[in-house]
Design an enzyme around this catalytic site. Structure first.
Site, PDB file in Angstrom:
ATOM      1  N   LYS A 279       0.907  -1.177  -0.040  1.00  0.00           N
ATOM      2  CA  LYS A 279       0.020  -0.012  -0.004  1.00  0.00           C
ATOM      3  C   LYS A 279       0.900   1.175  -0.007  1.00  0.00           C
ATOM      4  O   LYS A 279       1.906   1.378   0.447  1.00  0.00           O
ATOM      5  CB  LYS A 279      -0.947  -0.169   1.351  1.00  0.00           C
ATOM      6  N   GLU A 364     -19.728  -5.217  10.528  1.00  0.00           N
ATOM      7  CA  GLU A 364     -20.578  -4.384  11.411  1.00  0.00           C
ATOM      8  C   GLU A 364     -21.717  -5.219  11.878  1.00  0.00           C
ATOM      9  O   GLU A 364     -22.213  -4.922  13.037  1.00  0.00           O
ATOM     10  CB  GLU A 364     -21.373  -3.407  10.419  1.00  0.00           C
ATOM     11  N   ARG A 392     -25.761  -1.794   7.222  1.00  0.00           N
ATOM     12  CA  ARG A 392     -25.491  -3.071   7.127  1.00  0.00           C
ATOM     13  C   ARG A 392     -25.809  -3.709   8.229  1.00  0.00           C
ATOM     14  O   ARG A 392     -26.057  -5.225   8.403  1.00  0.00           O
ATOM     15  CB  ARG A 392     -23.841  -3.094   6.779  1.00  0.00           C
TER      16      ARG A 392
END
Length: 620
Positions: A279, A364, A392
């Site tokens: 990254k 979640e 969600r």
């Protein structure tokens, strides 16, 4: 420049393979230059440059389909499909989105924005392809972080049963697999995916199936073969499910990636390619601070430092401070986040109380039911989640928290318009979906002090309660208006007559500005801080109806199910002698752009509200 040769989809196939490293470098420099001006997701895109190039070389877009999980890492994909000019207006109102959009290009096969959805969507595209007799390739690209989401495993469970080609690319920027394991895996993958091996294996299995005990023998052979693989090959968890595992593969070797993707295309089942990437690759500040450059504001390229200096605390900062103080006073306070300790402001809490902090990953649903368990067990959990991601976990809020009426505090960050991330991230539905649930209570602070007061009130409350607050600087006006927080009670800020602005949360600041503008025109105006959306202060609405002609409920939420709808229902049911002018976000998705521009466009800015009120007065 090589990049200038890429004007449309598949132009990358004209580039000489020896120039791939140079093209990758040009792409990185382009992204750094553009995102330093517009802001955007830099780290993830710098890490996925070669992977994206390889897919575009090995596949034939738009016939072949790429489904990006979340989609924030799709900038190189946009570059390679002829959208270079769009980067000057990336994530700006009316400009190019920072996520895949089908309306933007036929090479964007599925609109994404939330995590862990790509495998399910890709699986649907595969089944649709097969039913229609097509032969195109479908690739789902998912990050290692997104694999912490349960939906990804649900899809993998389905995909494992397929006897048709489907490619999943696991973009892993964790860099945790050792070199020797990778070397062994690479060697064995070369054997397992060679043409001779695949042809011989398929022929043997087909012959065995035609014998009396064919299926049983095939199963036995596979088990014996897999017992050896278990000892030396990473990824056997996927293999045991029935998914062919290829990797780990160097995610910055274009030619190697092209080769393995082409090999995967030959399989007649689900294949997972495990790709290792870095990254932020190619830009030192992003490599050193990947979290900071996940979603970067405009920055100075030389230093990586944001151009705009932070001068005021935002609501996340206030929440962060309050949480640490609350935990110091109450040892039963615990904090939960779904892979966002930095974004939700819980990083300080984690450092101060590591044993009372829980990062459950991008999960979640699990976070909410886990919180319910903590509450039943005698603790007082605070679940900090962005508004758009809380959607969600609707079933878990309804079934596991509210049905049991357990004391869980929901700290809902990024409520309302968030701006540049667009439709998938605007937090404009939480008042609506939470209001539909029995036992849920909902508050929104007018300023930074009220957020602190509401957190303390929420701790003392013995039931499910949510506090929503917006992204950005915390409003520091109305410092002298600090009435005690009482369940279901609003706060009178300025009392006059004729017009009553009944605003909640971020819209209180707008209401104050509207009042000032009306005063300059000689029009008296009352301002009430609604504070609660569930329950609303019905007595205040009745009181206002006695000496006002017009009540203006104001909220940064869609019309259906919000504050305004509740006020309208009360006025109609009780036939109260007052007109209602609702100020809401229309019942539609709101695209990306600067928040101030969006507010003006959808009619909830100060000037837009003022104009609506004046028109209402003129109509009378």
């Amino acid at each position: 420049m090589l990049l200038e040769q890429i004007q449309q989809t598949n132009d990358i196939k004209k580039i000489n393979p020896k120039d791939y490293p140079l093209l990758a470098e040009e792409i990185r420099q382009f992204l750094i230059e553009k995102i330093s001006v517009t802001g955007g997701h830099l780290g993830s895109n710098l890490g996925a440059v070669e992977l994206t190039m390889a897919m575009h070389i090995a596949l034939n877009l738009p016939e072949d389909k790429i489904v990006w999980d979340v989609g924030h890492q799709s900038y190189t994909h946009k570059l390679l499909t002829g959208r270079r000019e769009g980067f000057d207006h990336l994530r700006k109102y009316g400009g190019m989105s920072g996520f895949p959009k089908r309306k933007e290009s036929d090479c964007d096969s599925f609109d994404t924005g939330h995590s862990s959805t790509s495998i399910s969507a890709g699986l649907g595209l595969v089944r649709a392809r097969d039913i229609q007799g097509k032969t195109n390739t479908v690739v789902s690209v998912i990050g290692d972080g997104a694999l912490t989401g349960g939906m990804a495993y649900e899809a993998l469970n389905n995909a494992a049963r397929m006897e048709t080609n489907f490619i999943i690319i696991l973009n892993d920027n964790n860099m945790s697999i050792s070199e020797n394991v990778g070397g062994v895996s690479k060697y064995l993958n070369n054997i397992r995916t060679s043409n001779a091996y695949l042809d011989i294996k398929d022929n043997i299995y087909d012959a065995l199936r035609n014998t009396r005990y064919g299926d049983g023998v095939v199963t036995g052979v596979r088990r014996a073969k897999n017992s050896l693989k278990q000892l030396v090959i990473p990824g056997m968890w996927f293999e045991d499910m029935g998914i062919t595992y290829l990797g780990p593969v160097d995610g910055h070797d274009v030619n190697g990636l092209v080769r393995v993707i082409r090999e995967a295309k030959r399989r007649k089942n689900c294949v997972l390619i495990h790709v290792l990437t870095q990254k932020g690759k190619g830009y030192a500040p992003a490599e050193k601070h990947p979290a900071r450059f996940h979603g970067a504001e405009p920055f100075d390229v030389a230093t990586g430092v944001p151009v705009k200096k932070k001068t005021k605390a935002n609501y996340t900062d206030i929440f962060s401070t309050v949480m640490v103080k609350l935990a110091a006073r109450h040892p039963d306070v615990v904090a939960i986040t779904a892979a966002m300790p930095d974004g939700t402001g819980l990083k300080r809490f984690r450092k101060a109380y590591p044993e009372r902090f829980f990062d459950v990953g991008i999960a979640e649903e699990h976070a909410v039911t886990f919180a319910a368990g903590l509450a039943v067990g005698g603790l007082h959990p605070v679940v900090a989640i962005y508004s758009s991601f809380l959607q969600r976990a609707y079933d878990q809020i309804l079934h596991d928290v509210c049905l049991q009426n357990v004391p869980v505090i929901f700290a809902i960050d990024r409520a309302g318009l968030v701006g540049s991330d667009g439709e998938t991230h605007q937090g404009i539905f939480d008042l609506s979906f939470l209001s539909s649930i029995p036992n849920m209570h909902i508050m929104a602070p007018k300023n930074k002090w009220e957020l602190s007061d509401m957190m303390k009130f929420a701790y003392d409350f013995k039931g499910p309660i949510a506090i929503r607050y917006p992204r950005g600087e915390a409003y520091d006006g109305l410092a002298d208006k600090r009435a005690d927080v009482e369940m279901g009670k609003s706060e009178m800020l300025f009392e006059e007559e004729k017009i009553a602005l009944f605003a909640v949360g971020s819209m209180v600041k707008t209401a104050v500005e509207v009042r000032e503008a009306l005063k300059e025109k000689g029009i008296p105006c009352t301002v009430v801080n609604a504070r609660f959306v569930k329950p609303i202060d019905e007595n205040m609405v009745r009181y206002l109806a006695k000496n006002h002609d017009l009540i203006v409920p104001m909220e940064e939420n869609v019309a259906s199910g919000g504050l305004s709808e509740k006020v309208i229902t009360l006025v109609e049911q009780e036939k109260l002698p007052i007109e209602v002018l609702p100020i809401t976000i229309p019942d539609e998705y709101v695209e990306h752009g600067n928040v101030d521009i969006l507010k003006q466009e959808i009619g909830i800015s100060t000037s837009a509200v003022l104009e609506k009120i004046e028109k209402e007065l003129e109509a009378k």
